[in-house]
Each structure stands twice: as C-alpha cells, then as structure tokens.
Design an enzyme around this catalytic site. Structure first.
Site, PDB file in Angstrom:
ATOM      1  N   LYS A  52       0.806  -1.225   0.000  1.00  0.00           N
ATOM      2  CA  LYS A  52       0.000   0.000   0.000  1.00  0.00           C
ATOM      3  C   LYS A  52       0.839   1.274   0.000  1.00  0.00           C
ATOM      4  O   LYS A  52       0.330   2.353  -0.334  1.00  0.00           O
ATOM      5  CB  LYS A  52      -0.927   0.002   1.213  1.00  0.00           C
ATOM      6  CG  LYS A  52      -1.986  -1.084   1.215  1.00  0.00           C
ATOM      7  CD  LYS A  52      -3.109  -0.773   0.255  1.00  0.00           C
ATOM      8  CE  LYS A  52      -4.290  -1.707   0.457  1.00  0.00           C
ATOM      9  NZ  LYS A  52      -5.438  -1.345  -0.381  1.00  0.00           N
ATOM     10  N   SER A  77      -8.275  -0.599   7.098  1.00  0.00           N
ATOM     11  CA  SER A  77      -8.168  -1.495   8.247  1.00  0.00           C
ATOM     12  C   SER A  77      -6.742  -1.574   8.765  1.00  0.00           C
ATOM     13  O   SER A  77      -6.481  -2.185   9.782  1.00  0.00           O
ATOM     14  CB  SER A  77      -8.649  -2.908   7.872  1.00  0.00           C
ATOM     15  OG  SER A  77      -7.789  -3.468   6.901  1.00  0.00           O
TER      16      SER A  77
END
Length: 318
Positions: A52, A77
């Site tokens: 990410k 999350s």
C-alpha cells in the site's frame, strides 16, 4: 469522490519511476509449488510491511501545494492507513485515518506511531466512507481512497513494472490478493499481456462476483467472518471494475484454512512473515485453484500480523 481522471499505463510507469527514486524493488523470490517452479513478489518487506505504500506515495506526491496544506483523509483497516501515514510524514502532510475499531492492534499502533490521527468506527454498523466524508466536510482535506482512486491504482500497479524488469519480460499470470481491486487493476494496467487473478476470502469475493456479473455486487449483510481483515470491502468501485473487465481472469475465493496453510508455507519455505490477507494469493496457488507455470508470479502483499494469532497459526492452531 470525483473520478474524472482515469488510471492509465502511462500513469503506472510514472508511479514506478517515483517509487524507484525512494524505495528499492522488493524481492522476486523463486519457489516451487506442487512441483512447478514459479515466483513470489515479497511486498510484505516494504517499509510499512505492505504494498500500500506504493499507491499512497503516488497519490500524495500528486497533490498541489494547497492540497498538501489541507491534509489528507483515508479509510483503512491498517495497511493503507500505514502507507498514507508513512507518505504523509515524509512529505509533511497532515493525515487523518478512519480505521475499524477491531483492526489489529499492531496496525493501529503503527499508524499512530507514524504521526497520523486515527478516528475509529464500528464494524459492522457504521459506514466508513460516510465517517470520512463527515470529517472532510468539517475539517477539509483530500480523500485518499484505499482502492477507488486513479493515482492509488497506478501506484499499486508499479509492482507490475518491477516484476517485468526483474523477470526480463511480462509474467504469464499474476495472482493478486484482492480487497477492493486496486492492486489487481494496477497490475492489469502494468502488465497488459498477463492474466490477472484476483484472490479473495470466501464470502467476500466481491470483485470476483462483480466480474462474473458485469456489474458491482455488494457483500451480503450476513457475510461470514474471515481472518483476512485487510480484504473486506463491502464492494469494489466502478473505476476498478472498468479496468478489470476484459483484462482480468475470473476471481478465486479461498478459505481461512487455506490461508493459514499459506502463512505456514511462507514461514517454513520462504522464511517470511505474511499476514492472512497478504497470503490469500499464495493460498490459491497451494490449493491448486489456478494453473501455474515458470512465469507465474504470486503476490505476498502484507506482513503486519498480530503476534499472538500468528504464533497460533504457525503452531498449527486454527
């Protein structure tokens, strides 16, 4: 969120150049699965422990000076949260991250340690996108969506540019752990001649179901629990589906037991710590759910594990 901008392969190549300027390529490791040699891309070895970081860096570096001053808001999350927080800290940009109350503590702690403000929401019960929208309405800032953002998609696709450079050619297929489809879409743009296989948890295979239906399918209200906390978006976004339709192979769903077996395999055979969501693609390969060959690449997308849960998994407990 406005999506006037469309992700492109040129954008993926630009993202790859930007990321290469600050980070070394993650290893492409040889592995033999069920008698077939292939490769794993160890994105769990990124500075934040997940791929990410790619999309976050490409998105935040594209902000205007005014956009940087206003700050960013993200929903995650944990892994996207850390990617955005890492990029924001390096660039001096204020960051607010909306995270589920039941996110792994290791991810909550790491996000706060990077200097981001964390706002918790109840999962299930609250709409995380609505929480983020309310924050932006009150305090301003740019939404950095975890998967439904053109820059984020391009940034994730930079992993495919690295893979092709490391192999010396495009892979034949890439197995990608899949939540909302940002990585799968980016890889499809990066490696247009490769088969892209999104791999999701059973009951949360919303990208796979959407590809089969040709339209967005939302998760059922009684969707089963999964250990893959990073792979639980309620639905993909049109921007992701638009890229994947016609470019992606059918989705693959894996069980929690198959994911645990993949975590154990990565630990014993590759000496790598991989979180459940980051092991989904490997789980599909080990379970024989997709054909493998010499040019198959399997994405290991994250390594941010809860120590207690990981110890139980490695010890053979469910």
């Amino acid at each position: 969120m406005p999506n006037e901008r469309v992700p492109t392969r040129a954008g993926v190549i630009e993202a790859a150049k930007k990321i290469a300027a600050i980070l070394p390529p993650t290893p492409l490791l040889p592995v033999e699965i069920n008698g077939t040699p292939c490769w794993v891309k160890a994105e769990n070895l990124q500075p934040i422990g997940a791929f990410k970081i790619r999309g976050a860096w490409h998105r935040l570096t594209a902000l205007s000076d005014a956009g940087r001053a206003a700050g960013v808001v993200a929903v995650s999350s944990g892994n996207h949260a850390q990617g955005v927080a890492w990029a924001a800290k390096r660039l001096g940009i204020p960051a607010i991250i909306v995270m589920p109350h039941d996110a792994p503590q290791v991810k909550l702690d790491a996000t706060r340690a990077l200097g981001a403000e964390v706002v918790l929401y109840q999962r299930p019960g609250e709409d995380r996108d609505a929480v983020a929208a309310a924050i932006i309405a009150e305090r301003g800032g740019t939404l950095v969506h975890a998967f439904g953002d053109p820059w984020v998609i391009e940034g994730q696709g930079s992993a495919g540019i690295e893979i092709a450079a490391q192999l010396g050619h495009e892979p034949s297929r890439i197995l990608a752990c899949c939540g909302g489809g940002g990585l799968a879409a980016g890889l499809a743009l990066a490696c247009p001649n490769a088969e892209i296989y999104p791999v999701e948890p059973e009951g949360w295979d919303m990208v796979g179901q959407s590809l089969a239906a040709g339209e967005i399918v939302r998760a059922a209200s009684d969707a089963p629990k999964t250990i893959c906390d990073a792979l639980q978006p309620i639905a993909t976004k049109p921007i992701n589906l638009d890229v994947l339709i016609g470019r992606s192979s059918p989705g693959i769903a894996v069980t929690d037991d198959e994911v645990r077996a993949a975590q154990r395999y990565a630990f014993s055979h590759l000496h790598l710590v991989v979180e459940p969501g980051g092991a989904a693609a490997l789980a599909a390969a080990l379970a024989g759910k997709v054909k493998l060959d010499l040019d198959t690449v399997i994405m290991l997308t994250g390594g941010n594990v809860d120590p207690h849960a990981f110890a139980q998994t490695i010890g053979g407990a469910n």
